[in-house]
Design a protein around this motif. Structure first.
Motif, PDB file in Angstrom:
ATOM      1  N   CYS A   1      -0.670  -8.677  26.158  1.00  0.00           N
ATOM      2  CA  CYS A   1      -1.874  -7.843  25.977  1.00  0.00           C
ATOM      3  C   CYS A   1      -1.546  -6.578  25.198  1.00  0.00           C
ATOM      4  O   CYS A   1      -2.297  -6.169  24.294  1.00  0.00           O
ATOM      5  CB  CYS A   1      -2.465  -7.480  27.333  1.00  0.00           C
ATOM      6  SG  CYS A   1      -3.195  -8.886  28.230  1.00  0.00           S
ATOM      7  N   LEU A   2      -0.395  -5.967  25.515  1.00  0.00           N
ATOM      8  CA  LEU A   2      -0.035  -4.738  24.810  1.00  0.00           C
ATOM      9  C   LEU A   2       0.288  -5.013  23.348  1.00  0.00           C
ATOM     10  O   LEU A   2      -0.017  -4.194  22.469  1.00  0.00           O
ATOM     11  CB  LEU A   2       1.164  -4.087  25.506  1.00  0.00           C
ATOM     12  CG  LEU A   2       0.900  -3.593  26.944  1.00  0.00           C
ATOM     13  CD1 LEU A   2       2.189  -3.018  27.545  1.00  0.00           C
ATOM     14  CD2 LEU A   2      -0.197  -2.538  26.962  1.00  0.00           C
TER      15      LEU A   2
ATOM     16  N   LYS B   1      -6.634 -11.646  23.723  1.00  0.00           N
ATOM     17  CA  LYS B   1      -5.765 -11.154  24.802  1.00  0.00           C
ATOM     18  C   LYS B   1      -5.854 -12.039  26.035  1.00  0.00           C
ATOM     19  O   LYS B   1      -4.826 -12.390  26.633  1.00  0.00           O
ATOM     20  CB  LYS B   1      -6.159  -9.719  25.165  1.00  0.00           C
ATOM     21  CG  LYS B   1      -5.664  -8.679  24.182  1.00  0.00           C
ATOM     22  CD  LYS B   1      -5.761  -7.265  24.746  1.00  0.00           C
ATOM     23  CE  LYS B   1      -7.175  -6.850  25.030  1.00  0.00           C
ATOM     24  NZ  LYS B   1      -7.242  -5.434  25.464  1.00  0.00           N
TER      25      LYS B   1
ATOM     26  N   CYS C   1      -4.323  -6.339  30.563  1.00  0.00           N
ATOM     27  CA  CYS C   1      -4.050  -5.212  29.665  1.00  0.00           C
ATOM     28  C   CYS C   1      -2.762  -4.471  30.048  1.00  0.00           C
ATOM     29  O   CYS C   1      -2.576  -3.298  29.686  1.00  0.00           O
ATOM     30  CB  CYS C   1      -5.213  -4.223  29.634  1.00  0.00           C
ATOM     31  SG  CYS C   1      -6.743  -4.930  29.000  1.00  0.00           S
ATOM     32  N   GLU C   2      -1.844  -5.146  30.793  1.00  0.00           N
ATOM     33  CA  GLU C   2      -0.582  -4.536  31.200  1.00  0.00           C
ATOM     34  C   GLU C   2       0.618  -5.384  30.808  1.00  0.00           C
ATOM     35  O   GLU C   2       1.727  -4.858  30.653  1.00  0.00           O
ATOM     36  CB  GLU C   2      -0.571  -4.291  32.714  1.00  0.00           C
ATOM     37  CG  GLU C   2      -1.633  -3.318  33.186  1.00  0.00           C
ATOM     38  CD  GLU C   2      -1.632  -3.170  34.700  1.00  0.00           C
ATOM     39  OE1 GLU C   2      -0.843  -3.903  35.357  1.00  0.00           O
ATOM     40  OE2 GLU C   2      -2.389  -2.333  35.225  1.00  0.00           O
TER      41      GLU C   2
ATOM     42  N   ILE D   1     -10.439  -9.075  22.473  1.00  0.00           N
ATOM     43  CA  ILE D   1     -10.377  -9.248  23.937  1.00  0.00           C
ATOM     44  C   ILE D   1     -10.200 -10.728  24.272  1.00  0.00           C
ATOM     45  O   ILE D   1      -9.431 -11.099  25.180  1.00  0.00           O
ATOM     46  CB  ILE D   1     -11.649  -8.678  24.590  1.00  0.00           C
ATOM     47  CG1 ILE D   1     -11.735  -7.168  24.374  1.00  0.00           C
ATOM     48  CG2 ILE D   1     -11.660  -8.998  26.078  1.00  0.00           C
ATOM     49  CD1 ILE D   1     -13.025  -6.559  24.887  1.00  0.00           C
TER      50      ILE D   1
ATOM     51  N   ARG E   1     -11.412  -2.472  26.161  1.00  0.00           N
ATOM     52  CA  ARG E   1     -10.194  -3.281  26.310  1.00  0.00           C
ATOM     53  C   ARG E   1     -10.455  -4.544  27.116  1.00  0.00           C
ATOM     54  O   ARG E   1      -9.667  -5.487  27.063  1.00  0.00           O
ATOM     55  CB  ARG E   1      -9.109  -2.447  26.991  1.00  0.00           C
ATOM     56  CG  ARG E   1      -8.786  -1.150  26.253  1.00  0.00           C
ATOM     57  CD  ARG E   1      -7.779  -0.336  27.056  1.00  0.00           C
ATOM     58  NE  ARG E   1      -6.505  -1.030  27.191  1.00  0.00           N
ATOM     59  CZ  ARG E   1      -5.584  -0.703  28.087  1.00  0.00           C
ATOM     60  NH1 ARG E   1      -5.802   0.300  28.944  1.00  0.00           N
ATOM     61  NH2 ARG E   1      -4.438  -1.383  28.151  1.00  0.00           N
ATOM     62  N   ARG E   2     -11.518  -4.559  27.887  1.00  0.00           N
ATOM     63  CA  ARG E   2     -11.872  -5.719  28.710  1.00  0.00           C
ATOM     64  C   ARG E   2     -13.335  -6.082  28.447  1.00  0.00           C
ATOM     65  O   ARG E   2     -14.105  -5.287  27.922  1.00  0.00           O
ATOM     66  CB  ARG E   2     -11.662  -5.410  30.200  1.00  0.00           C
ATOM     67  CG  ARG E   2     -10.239  -5.078  30.582  1.00  0.00           C
ATOM     68  CD  ARG E   2     -10.143  -4.751  32.065  1.00  0.00           C
ATOM     69  NE  ARG E   2      -8.780  -4.520  32.497  1.00  0.00           N
ATOM     70  CZ  ARG E   2      -8.154  -3.356  32.414  1.00  0.00           C
ATOM     71  NH1 ARG E   2      -8.795  -2.286  31.898  1.00  0.00           N
ATOM     72  NH2 ARG E   2      -6.896  -3.236  32.837  1.00  0.00           N
TER      73      ARG E   2
ATOM     74  N   CYS F   1      -2.914 -13.934  28.063  1.00  0.00           N
ATOM     75  CA  CYS F   1      -2.530 -13.002  29.129  1.00  0.00           C
ATOM     76  C   CYS F   1      -1.780 -13.750  30.233  1.00  0.00           C
ATOM     77  O   CYS F   1      -2.097 -14.908  30.569  1.00  0.00           O
ATOM     78  CB  CYS F   1      -3.780 -12.317  29.676  1.00  0.00           C
ATOM     79  SG  CYS F   1      -3.427 -11.126  30.989  1.00  0.00           S
TER      80      CYS F   1
ATOM     81  N   GLU G   1      -2.945  -5.281  21.460  1.00  0.00           N
ATOM     82  CA  GLU G   1      -3.560  -3.978  21.248  1.00  0.00           C
ATOM     83  C   GLU G   1      -2.825  -3.182  20.164  1.00  0.00           C
ATOM     84  O   GLU G   1      -3.457  -2.429  19.403  1.00  0.00           O
ATOM     85  CB  GLU G   1      -3.574  -3.194  22.559  1.00  0.00           C
ATOM     86  CG  GLU G   1      -4.514  -3.781  23.608  1.00  0.00           C
ATOM     87  CD  GLU G   1      -4.491  -2.983  24.901  1.00  0.00           C
ATOM     88  OE1 GLU G   1      -3.653  -2.047  24.996  1.00  0.00           O
ATOM     89  OE2 GLU G   1      -5.282  -3.283  25.806  1.00  0.00           O
TER      90      GLU G   1
END
Length: 619
Positions: free
Chosen positions: A79-80, A60, A74-75, A57, A13-14, A64, A83
């Motif tokens: 980002c969500l 994102k 990723c929060e 990535i 994810r990163r 972000c 995904e």
């Protein structure tokens, strides 16, 4: 609902979670952190190495809300959404199924529209599948894209793309994952997923994955579903062992087992070629082998036994079989024939069989050299040059028969046998006048013929080849020469010959030259039986020549008789002709002139051929 596959469940994810692509991570993370992200990227590399994952990535992090050191949080909602695949800022297009010009024109038209986020990211997978018209439609937009648009092109074959497309992108190349890194990742995934698998199952997954993270996790998932059963895994080591042992039955059995598991013969052959490639690389560049360290050691040991030349030959032969399989009704027959030819020389072509035999002979010679390295000091050396004698190991004195087992017989390479003294010195027993000399371990005539004769210079060898050892008087060996002039030439090199003979027999050797059965004497002194340093010698009287004792040949009788009344006396026997080698040192002063009477004119030869003829002149 079906369970999500492992490679999707544990997708990074990163950037920090991306394995084995540190150079790509550094370039993208630093570009985002410094605000210097490009407008078009090209990600290329083998399948399953993280190209599409890195593109997501990047998408994102470009949108972000809480970017930290070039990494997405990723929060946040952006980002969500990326995904989940519902983001309006990220658009993915499979160029393999949308390779027409209409799809690319639609993409270009929509790229100019606005977007909720900061950047609109277009991810084109397998971009090398685009048609020429589609590439032309995309080219102008890649050259001058809208400020908020970022293109990420992914491909496994960048060579098929046009140079104009590649020149307008930042090209980042992805690599296969190192074996140790991938093994650590597989163990972590197995632990996180609660998979209880043996080390053999993990190694089998790594072998099948071949450095691709996605392929390795797919193989791991398959092994987990079968309870870690690796019985259906092809053991490629069986093929290598069969090639090493040259066992045709073993390789055919391994092929039959692999086909029985449902594998296609072509697929088996491709896997075997890759396995042979790993074996070859383990000898030359082990760091290029995408296998665990312990597995590399096993393959390297097998490669050492098989040899690099045999591995290359096997790869070439199996590669030819793969080409022929395209039109073969039964591909299995072709690969089986190739395996039999690799394990049995008699079934291959003449050239292949000869090469295989030469390879085995070279390996045997190398092994024998290693075993006999400790005895190299026993090889005889030339006393004049100090270099090893060619073939000297086969002519060492310790390999010759003992002197007591045979009597030294006189040998001569000249056309006429020289006369011998009436005391028969050819017998190795000393004369009654000196009954105490100690016999040598190797007789001087044997040492001369088998050792020393090949060590001296070619000029010396030619001179001494006209004579022979006819016996000995006390500690002095008698050497018979055709005439005194020839003996004088031989005496000029007597010290070198005596030194070489002394080294060969292990004791001091003295040579005395005899001509017509008598020692060569100085011109100023009377003939002496102990004279060994000839000077300018006078012709011996015919009556002084003793009668031959052990020769019944007409030549020997003629040599011992008085001069014949022939008008053209016979010339002295000449030494064997010798052509000096390129590096021989020829002493011009040591050359002898042929007797004038031995040279016949063409008129003389015609007169001999036609007796009674008369020469007619123009007058």
């Amino acid at each position: 609902m079906a369970m999500q596959s492992l490679y999707r469940r544990y997708r990074p994810r990163r950037f920090s979670e991306l394995k084995g692509q540190d150079h790509v991570v550094m370039a993208l993370r630093d570009a985002v952190a410094s605000g210097r992200e490009g407008q078009a990227y090209l990600f290329s590399g083998p399948r399953g190495t993280g190209k599409t994952t890195s593109a997501r990535i990047l998408a994102k992090v470009l949108n972000c809300d809480n970017v930290i050191d070039g990494e997405p949080c990723c929060e946040c909602e952006s980002c969500l959404a990326v995904e989940r695949g519902t983001s309006y800022d990220v658009h993915e297009l499979d160029a393999a199924s949308n390779n027409g010009v209409d799809a690319i024109r639609d993409l270009v038209e929509k790229s100019a529209l606005g977007t909720p986020g900061r950047h609109k990211v277009y991810i084109l997978d397998e971009v090398h599948m685009l048609s020429k018209a589609a590439e032309a439609a995309l080219l102008k937009t890649l050259e001058e894209p809208p400020p908020h648009v970022v293109f990420v092109l992914a491909t496994t074959d960048p060579q098929k793309m046009s140079d104009t497309i590649r020149s307008r992108t930042q090209h980042l190349q992805f690599h296969l994952l190192p074996s140790d890194t991938l093994a650590e990742h597989v163990r972590w995934v197995a632990g996180e997923a609660g998979l209880d698998l043996s080390q053999a199952a993990l190694d089998a997954a790594l072998t099948q994955g071949g450095g691709s993270a996605r392929d390795t996790l797919s193989a791991l998932e398959l092994l987990a579903s079968t309870g870690g059963d690796i019985s259906d895994v092809i053991d490629l080591d069986e093929f290598l062992i069969g090639l090493i042992e040259r066992d045709s039955g073993r390789v055919l059995t391994a092929m039959g087992h692999a086909v029985g598991l449902g594998r296609d013969p072509r697929t088996i052959t491709e896997e075997l070629v890759r396995h042979l490639r790993n074996a070859f690389l383990s000898l030359l560049a082990p760091e290029l082998v995408m296998l665990p360290s312990d597995r590399i050691d096993t393959i390297a040991d097998q490669a050492q036994q098989l040899g690099a030349a045999a591995i290359v030959r096997a790869i070439e032969r199996l590669g030819s079989a793969l080409v022929d399989m395209r039109h073969a009704p039964d591909p299995r027959i072709l690969v089986e024939v190739a395996l039999v030819q690799l394990t049995h020389d008699g079934t291959g072509t003449d050239t292949d069989a000869l090469v295989a035999r030469i390879e085995r002979l070279e390996a045997t010679v190398k092994q024998l050299r290693a075993q006999g390295a400790g005895t190299s000091a026993a090889v005889p050396k030339d006393p004049a040059t100090g270099r090893a004698v060619l073939g000297g190991a086969a002519r060492r004195p310790d390999r010759a028969a003992p002197a007591a087992a045979r009597d030294p017989a006189p040998s001569s390479t000249s056309e006429s046998t020289p006369t011998k003294p009436t005391s028969s010195p050819a017998d190795d027993a000393p004369p009654p006048a000196d009954p105490t000399p100690a016999p040598a371990t190797v007789s001087v005539p044997d040492a001369w013929e088998h050792t020393v004769k090949s060590q001296v210079k070619p000029l010396v060898r030619a001179l001494y080849s006209a004579g022979s050892f006819v016996g000995r008087r006390g500690d002095t060996w008698l050497f018979s020469v055709p005439n005194e002039a020839h003996g004088s030439k031989c005496d000029e090199h007597r010290s070198a010959v005596e030194a070489a003979l002394s080294q060969a027999v292990g004791s001091a050797v003295t040579i005395e030259f005899v001509s017509g059965g008598s020692p060569i004497a100085d011109a100023d002194t009377a003939p002496s039986p102990t004279a060994s340093s000839p000077g300018p010698a006078a012709s011996p009287a015919p009556a002084a020549s003793p009668a031959p004792a052990a020769s019944n040949t007409p030549e020997a009788s003629t040599a011992a008789a008085a001069p014949r009344p022939d008008p053209e006396p016979a010339s002295d026997p000449e030494p064997e002709p010798h052509v000096p080698e390129a590096d021989d040192d020829v002493d011009l002063h040591a050359l002898t002139d042929a007797p004038p009477e031995s040279v016949k004119t063409p008129i003389d030869r015609l007169a001999e051929a036609f007796p009674g003829s008369e020469l007619m002149t123009d007058d």
